[in-house]
Enzyme design. Structure first.
Site, mmCIF file in Angstrom:
data_model
loop_
_atom_site.group_PDB
_atom_site.id
_atom_site.type_symbol
_atom_site.label_atom_id
_atom_site.label_comp_id
_atom_site.label_asym_id
_atom_site.label_seq_id
_atom_site.Cartn_x
_atom_site.Cartn_y
_atom_site.Cartn_z
ATOM 1 N N ARG A 153 0.866 -1.179 0.000
ATOM 2 C CA ARG A 153 0.000 0.000 0.000
ATOM 3 C C ARG A 153 0.903 1.230 0.000
ATOM 4 O O ARG A 153 2.019 1.200 0.527
ATOM 5 C CB ARG A 153 -0.913 0.020 1.222
ATOM 6 C CG ARG A 153 -1.864 -1.173 1.325
ATOM 7 C CD ARG A 153 -2.703 -1.069 2.594
ATOM 8 N NE ARG A 153 -3.668 -2.166 2.721
ATOM 9 C CZ ARG A 153 -3.453 -3.295 3.376
ATOM 10 N NH1 ARG A 153 -2.286 -3.489 3.988
ATOM 11 N NH2 ARG A 153 -4.382 -4.229 3.432
ATOM 12 N N LYS A 190 -2.905 -2.584 7.774
ATOM 13 C CA LYS A 190 -4.133 -2.237 8.486
ATOM 14 C C LYS A 190 -4.272 -3.074 9.750
ATOM 15 O O LYS A 190 -3.892 -4.245 9.776
ATOM 16 C CB LYS A 190 -5.339 -2.457 7.574
ATOM 17 C CG LYS A 190 -5.396 -1.492 6.392
ATOM 18 C CD LYS A 190 -6.638 -1.723 5.557
ATOM 19 C CE LYS A 190 -6.715 -0.728 4.415
ATOM 20 N NZ LYS A 190 -7.927 -0.940 3.571
ATOM 21 N N HIS A 258 -2.212 2.200 -5.960
ATOM 22 C CA HIS A 258 -3.003 1.004 -5.679
ATOM 23 C C HIS A 258 -3.198 0.158 -6.936
ATOM 24 O O HIS A 258 -3.449 -1.048 -6.838
ATOM 25 C CB HIS A 258 -4.361 1.392 -5.080
ATOM 26 C CG HIS A 258 -4.771 0.519 -3.935
ATOM 27 N ND1 HIS A 258 -4.099 0.487 -2.732
ATOM 28 C CD2 HIS A 258 -5.774 -0.398 -3.815
ATOM 29 C CE1 HIS A 258 -4.674 -0.384 -1.924
ATOM 30 N NE2 HIS A 258 -5.685 -0.936 -2.559
ATOM 31 N N ARG A 261 -0.519 -2.273 -6.870
ATOM 32 C CA ARG A 261 -0.851 -3.338 -5.897
ATOM 33 C C ARG A 261 -1.817 -4.336 -6.523
ATOM 34 O O ARG A 261 -1.639 -5.557 -6.386
ATOM 35 C CB ARG A 261 -1.456 -2.706 -4.638
ATOM 36 C CG ARG A 261 -1.887 -3.694 -3.554
ATOM 37 C CD ARG A 261 -2.274 -2.919 -2.305
ATOM 38 N NE ARG A 261 -3.087 -3.681 -1.363
ATOM 39 C CZ ARG A 261 -2.601 -4.474 -0.417
ATOM 40 N NH1 ARG A 261 -1.293 -4.644 -0.303
ATOM 41 N NH2 ARG A 261 -3.413 -5.104 0.426
ATOM 42 N N HIS A 284 -4.264 -9.299 3.650
ATOM 43 C CA HIS A 284 -5.708 -9.343 3.835
ATOM 44 C C HIS A 284 -6.048 -10.247 5.018
ATOM 45 O O HIS A 284 -5.557 -11.372 5.101
ATOM 46 C CB HIS A 284 -6.394 -9.891 2.577
ATOM 47 C CG HIS A 284 -6.413 -8.920 1.437
ATOM 48 N ND1 HIS A 284 -6.643 -9.287 0.128
ATOM 49 C CD2 HIS A 284 -6.244 -7.567 1.415
ATOM 50 C CE1 HIS A 284 -6.602 -8.216 -0.651
ATOM 51 N NE2 HIS A 284 -6.365 -7.172 0.111
ATOM 52 N N TYR A 293 -9.517 -10.998 -7.006
ATOM 53 C CA TYR A 293 -8.498 -11.145 -8.042
ATOM 54 C C TYR A 293 -8.683 -12.404 -8.870
ATOM 55 O O TYR A 293 -8.115 -12.524 -9.948
ATOM 56 C CB TYR A 293 -7.098 -11.107 -7.413
ATOM 57 C CG TYR A 293 -6.809 -9.765 -6.781
ATOM 58 C CD1 TYR A 293 -6.578 -8.635 -7.564
ATOM 59 C CD2 TYR A 293 -6.826 -9.611 -5.399
ATOM 60 C CE1 TYR A 293 -6.343 -7.400 -6.985
ATOM 61 C CE2 TYR A 293 -6.595 -8.381 -4.813
ATOM 62 C CZ TYR A 293 -6.352 -7.282 -5.614
ATOM 63 O OH TYR A 293 -6.136 -6.060 -5.043
#
Length: 315
Positions: A153, A190, A258, A261, A284, A293
């Site tokens: 990110r 995150k 992004h 990414r 994730h 994806y």
């Protein structure tokens, strides 16, 4: 007033109310009128006061089944809701039948990824042309290579330190750093979740070239990537530099960090098929976030099929 004639009379009054009392534009009032006349048609002439939430749900489901866009259905429901709210103040309407009815969820658009050729061209082509690269150029090259190589990110990239720093006093330990010996990058994503991601040879070479000319940050800090003022680079500056670079090398897309990414994840999945590994490298917490994806991967396979299969080619 009852039946079709009564419905038409109430509708005319409501549209007049929108025009004279709420001062809505003619275009908006016309759109309300179309949506409400459509409701009158699908209800089969049922009196407005007899319409229940069951009918409203059925009508919304029918619209969805006919391929109506969820956004359009939401707009119609809003128009119906407003009309019945007004009608409840004019007559003995038990309740607003459209009040608790929601439109179908909008499908999320697939993330946009570059093709393999465009992604490689983007990070490998120097924007400085034939001239000797400046520290600015080398910093950009290292950042762009690392974004695509490791799927970071942009905030994770901007937060990287040159080496791991231990917490001292009020200072905090590094949230991310490069392991030059292990060819890995450690980042904090995150939810304060740390992860390690491999760094490819091209990105390691670009990082080494940048570090050789990096110099010391003006604040004496450990930031890996620096702005033109010698301070830690911001995510916004990375975004602007990448966009300018993409335009300079002729990439026909609105490229942002992004997107690299997304490209990293899509291309890795196309090559390996290992969804769990891609999930770990992206950081994730749920496999559901990574599964988007697989749709991009299927699109790629469909394009290959269309180009390659002898019975798929259009003559």
């Amino acid at each position: 007033m009852s039946g079709a004639s009564g419905n038409a009379a109430w509708l005319a009054k409501y549209l007049a109310h929108l025009t004279s009392e709420r001062n809505l534009s003619g275009h908006t009032v016309a759109a309300y009128g179309r949506d409400l006349r459509q409701l009158a048609v699908v209800s089969g002439g049922l009196e407005w006061r007899a319409v229940t939430d069951v009918e409203i749900r059925r009508y919304a489901a029918r619209l969805h089944g006919n391929g109506q866009n969820p956004r359009s259905i939401a707009r119609k429901l809003s128009a119906w809701r407003g009309f019945f709210d007004w009608l409840s103040r004019q007559t003995t309407l038990p309740c607003n039948p459209a009040l608790g009815v929601h439109a179908p969820k909008r499908s999320k658009p697939l993330p946009k990824a570059l093709s393999v050729d465009d992604a490689v061209n983007l990070v490998a082509t120097p924007s400085h042309g034939a001239r000797q690269p400046s520290p600015f150029d080398l910093c950009n090259r290292a950042m762009f290579e690392l974004l695509y190589s490791s799927g970071l990110r942009v905030a994770e990239l901007a937060g990287l330190d040159l080496h791991y720093q231990k917490a001292q006093g009020a200072a905090t330990a590094s949230l991310g750093w490069i392991d030059f010996d292990g060819h890995e990058v450690t980042v904090t994503g995150k939810g304060e979740k740390m992860r390690k991601v491999p760094v490819g040879k091209a990105a390691m070479a670009a990082l080494a070239a940048w570090v050789a000319v990096r110099g010391g940050p003006k604040d004496g800090g450990p930031a890996l990537f620096l702005s033109s003022r010698g301070t830690r680079i911001s995510p916004r500056v990375v975004q602007l530099r990448l966009k300018a670079h993409a335009q300079a090398v002729g990439i026909p897309a609105n490229v942002h960090p992004h997107m690299l990414r997304h490209s990293f994840a899509s291309h890795l999945l196309q090559s390996s098929g290992d969804l769990r590994a891609v999930q770990e490298m992206l950081g994730h917490s749920s496999i559901t976030s990574t599964q988007v994806y697989t749709a991009l991967d299927f699109q790629h396979l469909a394009l290959v099929y269309d180009r390659s299969h002898p019975r798929a080619k259009i003559k």
